[in-house]
Design an enzyme around this catalytic site. Structure first.
Site, PDB file in Angstrom:
ATOM      1  N   ASN A 147       0.785  -1.236   0.000  1.00 29.65           N
ATOM      2  CA  ASN A 147       0.000   0.000   0.000  1.00 29.65           C
ATOM      3  C   ASN A 147       0.817   1.285   0.000  1.00 29.65           C
ATOM      4  OD1 ASN A 147      -2.391  -1.332  -0.145  1.00 29.65           O
ATOM      5  ND2 ASN A 147      -2.868  -1.196   2.040  1.00 29.65           N
ATOM      6  N   GLU A 189      -3.270  -0.744  -7.663  1.00 28.62           N
ATOM      7  CA  GLU A 189      -4.600  -0.888  -7.064  1.00 28.62           C
ATOM      8  C   GLU A 189      -5.213   0.508  -7.000  1.00 28.62           C
ATOM      9  OE1 GLU A 189      -5.131  -3.132  -3.255  1.00 28.62           O
ATOM     10  OE2 GLU A 189      -5.929  -1.244  -2.519  1.00 28.62           O
ATOM     11  N   TRP A 197      -9.522  -7.642  12.604  1.00 24.80           N
ATOM     12  CA  TRP A 197      -8.828  -7.282  11.358  1.00 24.80           C
ATOM     13  C   TRP A 197      -7.322  -7.315  11.597  1.00 24.80           C
ATOM     14  CZ3 TRP A 197      -5.718  -2.845  10.730  1.00 24.80           C
ATOM     15  CH2 TRP A 197      -5.058  -2.838   9.483  1.00 24.80           C
ATOM     16  N   ARG A 238     -14.708  -2.482   6.929  1.00 19.28           N
ATOM     17  CA  ARG A 238     -14.353  -3.827   6.483  1.00 19.28           C
ATOM     18  C   ARG A 238     -15.588  -4.622   6.081  1.00 19.28           C
ATOM     19  NH1 ARG A 238     -10.297  -2.172   5.361  1.00 19.28           N
ATOM     20  NH2 ARG A 238      -8.215  -2.592   6.125  1.00 19.28           N
ATOM     21  N   ASP A 259      -7.768 -11.430  -3.577  1.00 16.30           N
ATOM     22  CA  ASP A 259      -7.580 -10.349  -2.605  1.00 16.30           C
ATOM     23  C   ASP A 259      -7.766 -10.884  -1.185  1.00 16.30           C
ATOM     24  OD1 ASP A 259      -7.225  -7.620  -1.825  1.00 16.30           O
ATOM     25  OD2 ASP A 259      -9.377  -7.506  -1.440  1.00 16.30           O
ATOM     26  N   HIS A 275      -0.848   2.450   9.531  1.00 13.40           N
ATOM     27  CA  HIS A 275      -1.967   2.468   8.559  1.00 13.40           C
ATOM     28  C   HIS A 275      -2.463   3.915   8.431  1.00 13.40           C
ATOM     29  CE1 HIS A 275      -5.573   0.823   6.516  1.00 13.40           C
ATOM     30  NE2 HIS A 275      -4.891  -0.314   6.421  1.00 13.40           N
ATOM     31  N   SER A 286       3.156  -2.088   4.906  1.00 15.05           N
ATOM     32  CA  SER A 286       4.225  -3.094   5.024  1.00 15.05           C
ATOM     33  C   SER A 286       5.546  -2.565   4.474  1.00 15.05           C
ATOM     34  CB  SER A 286       3.816  -4.371   4.282  1.00 15.05           C
ATOM     35  OG  SER A 286       3.571  -4.110   2.921  1.00 15.05           O
TER      36      SER A 286
END
Ligand code: SFD
Ligand code: AMP
Length: 614
Positions: free
Chosen positions: A63, A128, A219, A250, A338, A375, A422
């Site tokens: 991401n 993405e 999560w 989510r 995914d 995040h 990550s």
């Protein structure tokens, strides 16, 4: 002290000690070796680095990737993005530092064998979204861990680190850490010239939506147990933005991520009546947060907020219209992969509930809050910034060094720099390691001295829950309720209930106020007192006991920061009902805390937010 004296104490000396072999820890091991060819580099990990941490089960996207080789984005653009998404408050120097180096990290991952999807038309990585690229990532962690294992002098797996050690001669400086082997129960004392904490974020601080046997389904990984914060808080490091807990939108029950659906597959979400609530609620959001509502894309917390308002208005369920976008075999494969790469549980929900995503929509909901630094959120330690771009008051030594000398951090550990994910966490591990090695070289000192008496005291404390259980168990003949101890799970459930009901969990729609927070803090103080009476049946439960300790200390920091910030900066993450609007005049700042363990006192303060990028 029978439980300690019967165990072996193993001393391990190193130059660089890395606590936690997740993404940031692996980056730190790799880079320490690059700059410190002759150094002794030790990684200590509570699980096994091959499949540990938040990426244990794999991921389907990276991401954080700029794509500078193709002129896609520049680091400055990423700073603007992270700043906007966090409603104005990020450490721009730290975000910039990661952004300018992250592409090189991703290229290494590909070289080491990670399959990254390519766009057949351009030959570039398949995007993405603007910042995210798609991977076949089920084996992401083993691939990255192999590079770390080859770099480290030694990886100690299955050792739970419980406390940091301070230098006997110079109390403001770190000297190592202690922990125990979850396999054989030996006590470990690690002495090091520099320590890098990379022990990940925190789930299970708040009561999860999942119940009963499903409670472990969250999560963020259930084994992300707040050590990154617990270890640092106890040692007195300055922490920031601990109130900035993240709530994720989510797929319901399986916690499947939404990014690939919104951004790559271009699915959209509506309420049960087919209305696009982000559009219909825009004016209302604008009246709440002013100019921040105009940020593109709409900040993550505000997207949550719009959805929560719909649910409160009785317009649920909220649906992700997967069936409108899976019109080719390729897209259907991407949709399933995914989840199979990253959140298998969501694919299981589809299979077990007869949901064919190309036939019908799936429900979305909001998760319980998590504490993270990587995040769309940035809780963590206050760290010194890079010397070429950090403002003067963001710099007091080496890059990524915390307020404790010789103690560095990376990934979820470091506060103020959101949107690392990550790749950015691994990159930050590299940055921290580079400067930790420089610190060691500059220092030219021997390994710091540790205090033998302090170590013995810690050992007694660490193993005490085994003794408490063994003695107290005799008082009961059946069941789990004892007059003399509480089990780690009982402590955890009590923590989750307090945080949920008083500090803005999902059952209160994330709402809290001064009165609730003060009561929550009273209850947390009682829980902390009771932690002296945790009983552990075996080594596994002993690990649970110490994870609980780290979680409770972290939870207290969350409650104190939430009380301190008298505004609602991130509606959709949490609400201060007594200060319902965003207040830039007083709160365009970082909140900071320092805990004095001896006096059991917290000191709260504000730190300035400097904008270094236009
Ligand atoms: O889409 C001790 N993340 C995603 N990142 C991406 O780049 N792409 C995605 O697709 C991502 N998605 C996602 C992600 C995470 C999860 C759980 C899901 C989906 C389902 C986020 C990243 O995973 C995250 O940003 C990084 O992993 C953070 O790195 P780091 O190093 O800060 O944390 P870690 O990897 O969890 O490692 C921590 C390690 O420490 C160990 N440890 N060891 C010894 N003693 C102790 N006391 C310890 N406590 C912890 C842990 O075992 C672990 O190895 S998406 O949904 O966002
Ligand atoms: P998620 O799967 O929700 O973790 O998201 C993966 C990435 O996509 C993260 O960088 C998110 O911030 C981003 N993202 C998810 N949903 C959206 C959206 N609707 N608009 C913009 N970015 C999004």
């Amino acid at each position: 002290m029978p439980f300690f004296s019967s165990r072996k104490t193993i001393f391990v000396d190193s130059d660089v000690l890395i606590i936690g072999g997740g993404f940031a820890g692996c980056g730190a091991a790799y880079e320490s070796r690059y700059w410190g060819r002759e150094l002794k580099i030790v990684v200590v990990e509570k699980a096994n680095i091959e499949r540990s941490g938040a990426v244990a089960h794999g991921l389907s996207a990276i991401n954080c990737y700029m794509g500078m080789q193709w002129g896609e984005n520049q680091p400055e653009d990423h700073v603007r993005y992270a700043r906007g998404d966090l409603m104005g408050l990020v450490r721009e120097d730290l975000v910039y530092d990661i952004a300018r180096h992250v592409d090189a990290t991703v290229h290494k991952f590909e070289e080491w064998g990670l399959p990254i999807m390519r766009d057949p038309n351009t030959g570039r990585y398949l995007r993405e979204g603007k910042w995210q690229i798609m991977i076949h990532g089920e084996s992401y962690k083993p691939i990255v861990a192999e590079a770390a294992a080859k770099s480290a002098t030694r990886v100690y797996n299955r050792i739970m680190v419980t406390h940091l050690l301070m230098d006997k001669a110079r109390p403001g400086r770190v000297a190592g850490a202690v922990g125990f082997s979850v396999r054989d129960g030996n006590f470990y004392v690690f002495r090091a010239k520099a320590v890098i904490v990379a022990a990940g974020g925190a789930s299970h601080i708040y009561r999860p939506r999942a119940i009963g046997e499903g409670t472990g389904r969250t999560w963020y990984a259930p084994w992300s147990s707040a050590s990154a914060y617990g270890l640092l808080i106890e040692a007195g490091a300055k922490m920031i933005q601990m109130e900035n807990k993240i709530v994720l939108t989510r797929f319901k029950d399986g916690y499947g991520p939404v990014g690939a659906w919104f951004l790559l597959l271009k699915a959209h979400a509506t309420n049960a009546y087919g209305e696009n609530y982000e559009v219909s609620r825009f004016n209302e959001i604008k009246s709440l947060v002013g100019k921040y509502a105009d940020i593109k894309p709409m900040p993550t917390c505000l997207r949550n907020h719009a959805m929560l308002e719909e649910i409160k208005a009785g317009k649920g369920p909220i649906y992700m219209h997967t069936q409108q976008v899976l019109d080719t075999k390729e897209k259907e494969e991407i949709g399933w992969e995914d989840f199979l790469d990253m959140t298998i549980g969501q694919a299981v929900v589809w299979a077990s509930q007869n949901i064919d995503p190309k036939e019908r929509a799936s429900e979305l909901t909001t998760s319980e809050p998590y504490v993270m630094g990587s995040h769309a959120t940035c809780s963590g330690a206050w760290a010194s910034g890079p010397d070429d771009c950090a403002p003067g008051d963001y710099q007091w030594g080496y890059n990524r060094m915390t307020t404790i000398e010789g103690l560095f951090g990376a990934g979820d550990t470091i506060g103020g720099s959101a949107h690392k994910f990550s790749s950015g966490s691994f990159t930050e591990g590299r940055l921290a390691a580079k400067s930790a090695v420089k610190y060691i070289m500059d220092l030219k000192e021997a390994t710091p001295q540790v205090d033998e008496a302090q170590i013995t005291k810690l050992a007694e404390k660490i193993f005490k829950p085994l003794q408490t259980y063994k003695v107290g168990r005799n008082e009961i003949v059946a069941g789990t309720v004892s007059p003399s101890y509480l089990l780690p799970l009982q402590g955890l459930q009590r923590l989750e209930k307090i945080m949920d009901e008083y500090v803005g969990g999902y059952t209160t729609f994330y709402v809290t106020n001064e009165h609730l927070l003060n009561r929550g803090l009273e209850l947390l103080a009682m829980l902390r007192e009771d932690l002296d009476y945790v009983g552990a049946e075996d080594l596994h439960q002993l690990q649970r006991a110490w994870e609980l300790n780290h979680r409770v200390l972290t939870a207290e920091a969350v409650a104190r920061h939430t009380l301190f910030r008298q505004e609602t900066r991130w509606p959709g993450y949490y609400y201060r009902a007594d200060h319902p609007t965003l207040d830039d005049a007083d709160w365009h700042v970082f909140t900071a805390s320092e805990y004095d363990a001896k006096a059991d006192q917290w000191r709260m303060s504000k730190l300035p937010v400097h904008h270094v990028i236009e």
